[in-house]
Design an enzyme around this catalytic site. Structure first.
Site, PDB file in Angstrom:
ATOM      1  N   HIS A 138      -5.909 -72.560  -6.966  1.00 60.13           N
ATOM      2  CA  HIS A 138      -6.564 -72.078  -5.751  1.00 60.13           C
ATOM      3  C   HIS A 138      -7.581 -70.980  -6.034  1.00 60.13           C
ATOM      4  CE1 HIS A 138      -5.214 -73.879  -2.039  1.00 60.13           C
ATOM      5  NE2 HIS A 138      -3.959 -73.860  -2.425  1.00 60.13           N
TER       6      HIS A 138
ATOM      7  N   TYR B 107     -11.071 -68.761  10.406  1.00 58.27           N
ATOM      8  CA  TYR B 107     -11.732 -68.668   9.106  1.00 58.27           C
ATOM      9  C   TYR B 107     -11.246 -69.825   8.236  1.00 58.27           C
ATOM     10  CZ  TYR B 107     -13.771 -66.793   4.863  1.00 58.27           C
ATOM     11  OH  TYR B 107     -14.533 -66.644   3.732  1.00 58.27           O
TER      12      TYR B 107
ATOM     13  N   HIS C  69       6.790 -39.438  38.258  1.00 57.34           N
ATOM     14  CA  HIS C  69       7.490 -40.722  38.202  1.00 57.34           C
ATOM     15  C   HIS C  69       8.606 -40.753  39.246  1.00 57.34           C
ATOM     16  CE1 HIS C  69       5.365 -41.153  34.413  1.00 57.34           C
ATOM     17  NE2 HIS C  69       5.885 -42.355  34.226  1.00 57.34           N
TER      18      HIS C  69
ATOM     19  N   GLU D 108       4.917 -66.429  -0.284  1.00 56.12           N
ATOM     20  CA  GLU D 108       4.225 -67.266   0.703  1.00 56.12           C
ATOM     21  C   GLU D 108       4.852 -68.662   0.722  1.00 56.12           C
ATOM     22  OE1 GLU D 108      -0.293 -68.964   1.549  1.00 56.12           O
ATOM     23  OE2 GLU D 108       0.284 -68.326  -0.464  1.00 56.12           O
ATOM     24  N   HIS D 109       4.932 -69.285  -0.436  1.00 52.31           N
ATOM     25  CA  HIS D 109       5.571 -70.593  -0.593  1.00 52.31           C
ATOM     26  C   HIS D 109       6.768 -70.448  -1.527  1.00 52.31           C
ATOM     27  CE1 HIS D 109       1.145 -71.438  -0.167  1.00 52.31           C
ATOM     28  NE2 HIS D 109       1.607 -72.211   0.809  1.00 52.31           N
TER      29      HIS D 109
ATOM     30  N   GLN E  46      -0.781 -74.178  -7.091  1.00 54.28           N
ATOM     31  CA  GLN E  46      -1.171 -72.900  -6.487  1.00 54.28           C
ATOM     32  C   GLN E  46      -2.123 -72.139  -7.393  1.00 54.28           C
ATOM     33  OE1 GLN E  46      -0.487 -71.865  -3.266  1.00 54.28           O
ATOM     34  NE2 GLN E  46       0.062 -74.026  -3.335  1.00 54.28           N
TER      35      GLN E  46
ATOM     36  N   SER F 134      -3.424 -67.081  -2.599  1.00 55.71           N
ATOM     37  CA  SER F 134      -2.215 -67.897  -2.492  1.00 55.71           C
ATOM     38  C   SER F 134      -1.185 -67.562  -3.564  1.00 55.71           C
ATOM     39  CB  SER F 134      -2.584 -69.377  -2.592  1.00 55.71           C
ATOM     40  OG  SER F 134      -1.489 -70.192  -2.237  1.00 55.71           O
TER      41      SER F 134
ATOM     42  N   GLU G  23      13.851 -37.237  31.872  1.00 64.16           N
ATOM     43  CA  GLU G  23      12.676 -37.122  30.998  1.00 64.16           C
ATOM     44  C   GLU G  23      11.730 -36.008  31.439  1.00 64.16           C
ATOM     45  OE1 GLU G  23      10.810 -40.933  30.626  1.00 64.16           O
ATOM     46  OE2 GLU G  23      12.437 -41.755  29.406  1.00 64.16           O
TER      47      GLU G  23
END
Length: 434
Positions: A263, A127, A420, A327-328, A260, A238, A415
């Site tokens: 944005h 995207y 098994h 994020e940053h 930022q 952002s 178990e």
């Protein structure tokens, strides 16, 4: 003036409320769910209706952009623009070339060989936000790791400009990168079409890339659906946190915050300052710089959701940074590396006055597709490994049954899973009978 608190005086509830992201109050999940349900029920008809209403673009021939249009866009680029795209892609490729899972095989018991095989996903959906700002850089950040992982099919979706198709620079970048499958559709409806394989789009195994709150919600909901595509990481509007002491350059701090804020109206910026006087300097610079920004209106809307945190020490600054999990994260202090070493939760860290986050957004090498809204506590940015998956391969010999077998049988007994246990017992008996 930005909302501010003194970190040492704030209780846990105040701190939590301070760092709430603006996108959390939106109706994105509800809207995205209704779109996904509609696309599941009505397929291409629903996708086309949303495309007409939201994108103003739904060509009768389909959403895929012809390869001739990609090439024409690349041919129309100036030499400088072409070089910038290729140089940025080369830096991203150099950084990401060190990544990737490795295949291996080991002997875990005598005669038992266990290995791991690495293969790429079949279809990666990318995207690329391209509505109000065509993010050529996002295409680079996603396509290059996918190519390094050797993904056989890479499908890009990008929101078209109203009534005009995808912005030509995005098409040109796709052509230069060798990506020839681009679809002119965006938003939650584009994600739905890509995640469910509707309206002529392939069904992606995994969808990558940042977007607005509706795109992030659609990705998240698809990842929770049995018939949907997996998602790379939570990546919505952002955000940036800048930690700056009194020795920092207020103008540089201000422009990093604005880079930022411009944005998205739902973007968020946070300043961690060591004095109120410095914070006011930064606010004055923000106001001065806003006057020259073409996207000043968007930035102002984002600043309304933004914050100032006042701290008295590096330890408090690190505590605030870890609580926000940005994020940053930009660190402009006397010893930025020392402070960064105290911070555990951040998508990407930028050290010192000469390292703007913008460098990471475009061409420095590290990926700019990063976790938002506090998801950096559990996620990192996009990597080559995200486009790969691992498969374990096990081969036992008759010899290994004698050492491994009793352990398997005992654990199965513990178990209460007798089939098994018998699966091993019967094999050991076959060996004894021979």
């Amino acid at each position: 003036m930005l909302t501010r608190i003194e970190w040492s005086q704030a209780d846990a509830e105040t701190r939590q409320r301070l760092f709430e992201r603006p996108s959390l109050g939106s109706d994105a999940l509800k809207v995205a769910q209704s779109i996904l349900d509609d696309v599941r029920a009505r397929g291409e008809t629903a996708v086309r209706e949303y495309a007409v209403r939201l994108d103003g673009w739904a060509p009768e021939a389909g959403f895929r952009v012809p390869q001739t249009e990609l090439k024409a866009a690349a041919d129309a680029l100036s030499g400088d623009d072409r070089a910038a795209i290729l140089d940025a892609a080369n830096a991203v490729r150099t950084f990401h070339a060190e990544q990737g899972y490795r295949s291996y095989e080991v002997e875990t018991w005598p005669g038992a060989r266990a290995g791991r095989r690495v293969t790429p996903i079949d279809v990666a959906g990318l995207y690329v936000p391209a509505g109000t700002a065509p993010l050529v850089s996002t295409l680079i950040m996603l396509a290059v790791p996918a190519q390094l992982a050797q993904v056989p099919r890479i499908a890009v979706i990008a929101p078209p400009c109203k009534g005009q198709g995808v912005e030509p620079t995005v098409l040109a970048a796709a052509s230069l990168l060798g990506v020839d499958e681009v679809y002119a559709i965006g938003g939650a409806h584009g994600v739905a079409a890509l995640g469910l394989g509707a309206a002529g789009l392939p069904k992606a195994d995994k969808i990558f890339g940042p977007g607005n709150a509706y795109v992030a919600a659609a990705k998240s909901l698809l990842a929770q659906s049995p018939d949907g595509a997996a998602a790379d990481l939570p990546a919505g509007p952002s955000e940036v946190m800048v930690v700056a002491d009194d020795k920092a350059d207020a103008e540089l701090v201000a422009i990093d915050l604005l880079s930022q804020a411009e944005h998205d109206v739902l973007a968020q910026v946070v300043l961690v300052a060591y004095s109120d006087a410095f914070a006011r300097q930064v606010e004055n610079e923000i106001e001065r710089l806003l006057g020259d920004l073409p996207r000043a209106e968007t930035a102002r809307a984002a600043l309304a959701n933004s914050r100032v945190v006042l701290v008295s020490s590096d330890d408090e600054a690190a505590e605030a940074a870890n609580a926000y999990a940005s994020e940053h994260l930009i660190v402009q202090t006397d010893d930025p590396r020392a402070l960064a070493n105290k911070i555990r939760h951040a998508g990407s860290i930028f050290l010192g006055p000469w390292t703007p986050e913008a460098a990471g957004d475009y061409a420095a090498g590290p990926n700019h597709a990063l976790p938002t809204a506090g998801a950096a506590r559990a996620y990192g940015g996009v990597t080559v490994e995200m486009f790969q998956k691992t498969t374990t391969v096990l081969e036992l010999s008759q010899t290994s049954l004698q050492t491994l077998g009793p352990v398997v049988e005992r654990l199965a007994t513990l178990e209460g899973l007798d089939a098994h246990r018998l699966a091993m017992v019967l094999r050991r008996q076959r060996k004894a009978d021979r």
